[in-house]
Design a protein around this motif. Sequence first.
Motif, PDB file in Angstrom:
ATOM      1  N   SER A 131      -3.877   4.923   0.613  1.00  0.00           N
ATOM      2  CA  SER A 131      -4.696   3.844   0.081  1.00  0.00           C
ATOM      3  C   SER A 131      -4.915   2.784   1.170  1.00  0.00           C
ATOM      4  O   SER A 131      -4.509   1.627   1.025  1.00  0.00           O
ATOM      5  CB  SER A 131      -4.012   3.221  -1.144  1.00  0.00           C
ATOM      6  N   PRO A 132      -5.532   3.192   2.281  1.00  0.00           N
ATOM      7  CA  PRO A 132      -5.653   2.270   3.414  1.00  0.00           C
ATOM      8  C   PRO A 132      -6.477   1.028   3.118  1.00  0.00           C
ATOM      9  O   PRO A 132      -6.303  -0.003   3.773  1.00  0.00           O
ATOM     10  CB  PRO A 132      -6.312   3.131   4.507  1.00  0.00           C
ATOM     11  N   ALA A 133      -7.351   1.095   2.113  1.00  0.00           N
ATOM     12  CA  ALA A 133      -8.200  -0.057   1.802  1.00  0.00           C
ATOM     13  C   ALA A 133      -7.375  -1.276   1.398  1.00  0.00           C
ATOM     14  O   ALA A 133      -7.783  -2.418   1.642  1.00  0.00           O
ATOM     15  CB  ALA A 133      -9.194   0.294   0.700  1.00  0.00           C
TER      16      ALA A 133
ATOM     17  N   VAL B  89       9.407  14.113   2.932  1.00  0.00           N
ATOM     18  CA  VAL B  89       8.927  13.225   3.998  1.00  0.00           C
ATOM     19  C   VAL B  89       7.942  12.235   3.400  1.00  0.00           C
ATOM     20  O   VAL B  89       7.011  12.628   2.687  1.00  0.00           O
ATOM     21  CB  VAL B  89       8.255  14.030   5.129  1.00  0.00           C
ATOM     22  N   LEU B  90       8.161  10.967   3.664  1.00  0.00           N
ATOM     23  CA  LEU B  90       7.258   9.902   3.207  1.00  0.00           C
ATOM     24  C   LEU B  90       6.419   9.461   4.390  1.00  0.00           C
ATOM     25  O   LEU B  90       6.945   8.921   5.375  1.00  0.00           O
ATOM     26  CB  LEU B  90       8.076   8.744   2.645  1.00  0.00           C
ATOM     27  N   ASP B  91       5.116   9.688   4.323  1.00  0.00           N
ATOM     28  CA  ASP B  91       4.203   9.397   5.438  1.00  0.00           C
ATOM     29  C   ASP B  91       3.095   8.480   4.933  1.00  0.00           C
ATOM     30  O   ASP B  91       3.109   8.050   3.774  1.00  0.00           O
ATOM     31  CB  ASP B  91       3.637  10.707   5.993  1.00  0.00           C
ATOM     32  N   HIS B  92       2.120   8.189   5.769  1.00  0.00           N
ATOM     33  CA  HIS B  92       1.014   7.322   5.349  1.00  0.00           C
ATOM     34  C   HIS B  92      -0.222   7.585   6.173  1.00  0.00           C
ATOM     35  O   HIS B  92      -0.147   8.046   7.318  1.00  0.00           O
ATOM     36  CB  HIS B  92       1.407   5.842   5.471  1.00  0.00           C
ATOM     37  N   THR B  93      -1.390   7.300   5.592  1.00  0.00           N
ATOM     38  CA  THR B  93      -2.640   7.279   6.329  1.00  0.00           C
ATOM     39  C   THR B  93      -2.951   5.832   6.690  1.00  0.00           C
ATOM     40  O   THR B  93      -2.344   4.900   6.161  1.00  0.00           O
ATOM     41  CB  THR B  93      -3.799   7.850   5.496  1.00  0.00           C
ATOM     42  N   GLY B  94      -3.915   5.648   7.566  1.00  0.00           N
ATOM     43  CA  GLY B  94      -4.333   4.300   7.930  1.00  0.00           C
ATOM     44  C   GLY B  94      -3.371   3.622   8.881  1.00  0.00           C
ATOM     45  O   GLY B  94      -2.324   4.158   9.252  1.00  0.00           O
ATOM     46  N   ARG B  95      -3.711   2.413   9.248  1.00  0.00           N
ATOM     47  CA  ARG B  95      -2.949   1.660  10.251  1.00  0.00           C
ATOM     48  C   ARG B  95      -1.626   1.152   9.721  1.00  0.00           C
ATOM     49  O   ARG B  95      -0.669   0.985  10.473  1.00  0.00           O
ATOM     50  CB  ARG B  95      -3.806   0.472  10.734  1.00  0.00           C
ATOM     51  N   VAL B  96      -1.530   0.878   8.405  1.00  0.00           N
ATOM     52  CA  VAL B  96      -0.363   0.214   7.823  1.00  0.00           C
ATOM     53  C   VAL B  96       0.484   1.204   7.029  1.00  0.00           C
ATOM     54  O   VAL B  96      -0.055   1.983   6.233  1.00  0.00           O
ATOM     55  CB  VAL B  96      -0.814  -0.947   6.901  1.00  0.00           C
ATOM     56  N   PHE B  97       1.793   1.171   7.238  1.00  0.00           N
ATOM     57  CA  PHE B  97       2.700   2.003   6.437  1.00  0.00           C
ATOM     58  C   PHE B  97       2.653   1.568   4.981  1.00  0.00           C
ATOM     59  O   PHE B  97       2.280   2.338   4.100  1.00  0.00           O
ATOM     60  CB  PHE B  97       4.125   1.903   6.980  1.00  0.00           C
ATOM     61  N   CYS B  98       3.031   0.328   4.706  1.00  0.00           N
ATOM     62  CA  CYS B  98       2.982  -0.202   3.342  1.00  0.00           C
ATOM     63  C   CYS B  98       3.132  -1.712   3.410  1.00  0.00           C
ATOM     64  O   CYS B  98       4.060  -2.222   4.046  1.00  0.00           O
ATOM     65  CB  CYS B  98       4.087   0.413   2.492  1.00  0.00           C
ATOM     66  N   SER B  99       2.235  -2.415   2.727  1.00  0.00           N
ATOM     67  CA  SER B  99       2.222  -3.879   2.776  1.00  0.00           C
ATOM     68  C   SER B  99       3.054  -4.523   1.679  1.00  0.00           C
ATOM     69  O   SER B  99       3.108  -5.745   1.577  1.00  0.00           O
ATOM     70  CB  SER B  99       0.779  -4.393   2.679  1.00  0.00           C
ATOM     71  N   GLY B 100       3.720  -3.730   0.837  1.00  0.00           N
ATOM     72  CA  GLY B 100       4.531  -4.290  -0.234  1.00  0.00           C
ATOM     73  C   GLY B 100       3.794  -4.278  -1.563  1.00  0.00           C
ATOM     74  O   GLY B 100       2.804  -3.564  -1.748  1.00  0.00           O
ATOM     75  N   MET B 101       4.267  -5.078  -2.496  1.00  0.00           N
ATOM     76  CA  MET B 101       3.662  -5.121  -3.819  1.00  0.00           C
ATOM     77  C   MET B 101       2.202  -5.562  -3.738  1.00  0.00           C
ATOM     78  O   MET B 101       1.827  -6.346  -2.861  1.00  0.00           O
ATOM     79  CB  MET B 101       4.435  -6.077  -4.730  1.00  0.00           C
ATOM     80  N   ASP B 102       1.400  -5.053  -4.649  1.00  0.00           N
ATOM     81  CA  ASP B 102      -0.021  -5.410  -4.696  1.00  0.00           C
ATOM     82  C   ASP B 102      -0.150  -6.820  -5.260  1.00  0.00           C
ATOM     83  O   ASP B 102       0.033  -7.041  -6.465  1.00  0.00           O
ATOM     84  CB  ASP B 102      -0.768  -4.408  -5.571  1.00  0.00           C
ATOM     85  N   LEU B 103      -0.455  -7.788  -4.399  1.00  0.00           N
ATOM     86  CA  LEU B 103      -0.486  -9.188  -4.821  1.00  0.00           C
ATOM     87  C   LEU B 103      -1.668  -9.489  -5.739  1.00  0.00           C
ATOM     88  O   LEU B 103      -1.608 -10.429  -6.534  1.00  0.00           O
ATOM     89  CB  LEU B 103      -0.495 -10.107  -3.603  1.00  0.00           C
ATOM     90  N   ALA B 104      -2.722  -8.704  -5.655  1.00  0.00           N
ATOM     91  CA  ALA B 104      -3.845  -8.900  -6.581  1.00  0.00           C
ATOM     92  C   ALA B 104      -3.388  -8.642  -8.010  1.00  0.00           C
ATOM     93  O   ALA B 104      -3.799  -9.337  -8.945  1.00  0.00           O
ATOM     94  CB  ALA B 104      -5.008  -7.986  -6.207  1.00  0.00           C
ATOM     95  N   GLU B 105      -2.529  -7.659  -8.196  1.00  0.00           N
ATOM     96  CA  GLU B 105      -2.010  -7.360  -9.529  1.00  0.00           C
ATOM     97  C   GLU B 105      -0.950  -8.365  -9.967  1.00  0.00           C
ATOM     98  O   GLU B 105      -0.708  -8.538 -11.163  1.00  0.00           O
ATOM     99  CB  GLU B 105      -1.419  -5.949  -9.554  1.00  0.00           C
TER     100      GLU B 105
END
Length: 257
Positions: free
Chosen positions: A22-24, A54-70
Amino acid sequence: MSGDRVLRVDVGRGVATLTLDSPANRNALSRAMRAQLREALAGALADDAVRVVVLDHTGRVFCSGMDLAEAAGGAAEDQGVNEFPALLETIWESPKPVVATVRGPARAGGVGLLAACDVAVAATSATFAFTEVRIGILPAVISAVCLPRMVPNVAHRLMLTGEVFDAQTALTGGLVDLVAPDDGVDACVAAQVEALGKGAPLALAETKRLLRAARTGPLGDRFPDLLGLSARFFAGEEGQEGIAAFREKRPARWVPA
């Protein structure tokens, strides 16, 4: 669960690779991401053919944390962080080894996600931060998995300052286990997966249980108080102001002018 797929699952040669996709929104721990991670982990743990996750990711960021919009505007009982302990506990207590592949920035809950894994491999260019205090919330829930890993005084400073730190600091501070050149991350992860795959399944599971118990005891015993504290701050005055400031790209009102 949302119909949007934000997680890719690939299973082969004894390895289940769960890829945050979910790179967006910088692979944030949205409602959909949390639900799909839970589902995928349950499937991997139930599959006798899977030896390593294995926990991997697409995009530049691994994970930014909780979704602050929600998180904006929600009461304490409605905060997404309420679902996070179960996810961390599933990874932490998984009888199968879990390897995190961190190619880019990890922030807040994203740091907790990788800390719950058995082996965390970071790219040289990856960065990390416990950003919670800067938006008026606490690293309460993730402290349950980060503190057993980290050198105490390093965790103390980084959780209080919220400053960004590099992969070498994460390594010496105990947050990650291995640092590889950006173009060598895949090879490093593959080597760890191969090594883990040579262990007997029941022996690995029991060894992991012994190691975890020696550090903290049952993780679930620690979460109720930590979660209550975290959810209150997410919904509280400072937390909501910090979330608003972050989303509006302005300083929070407590930042000196």
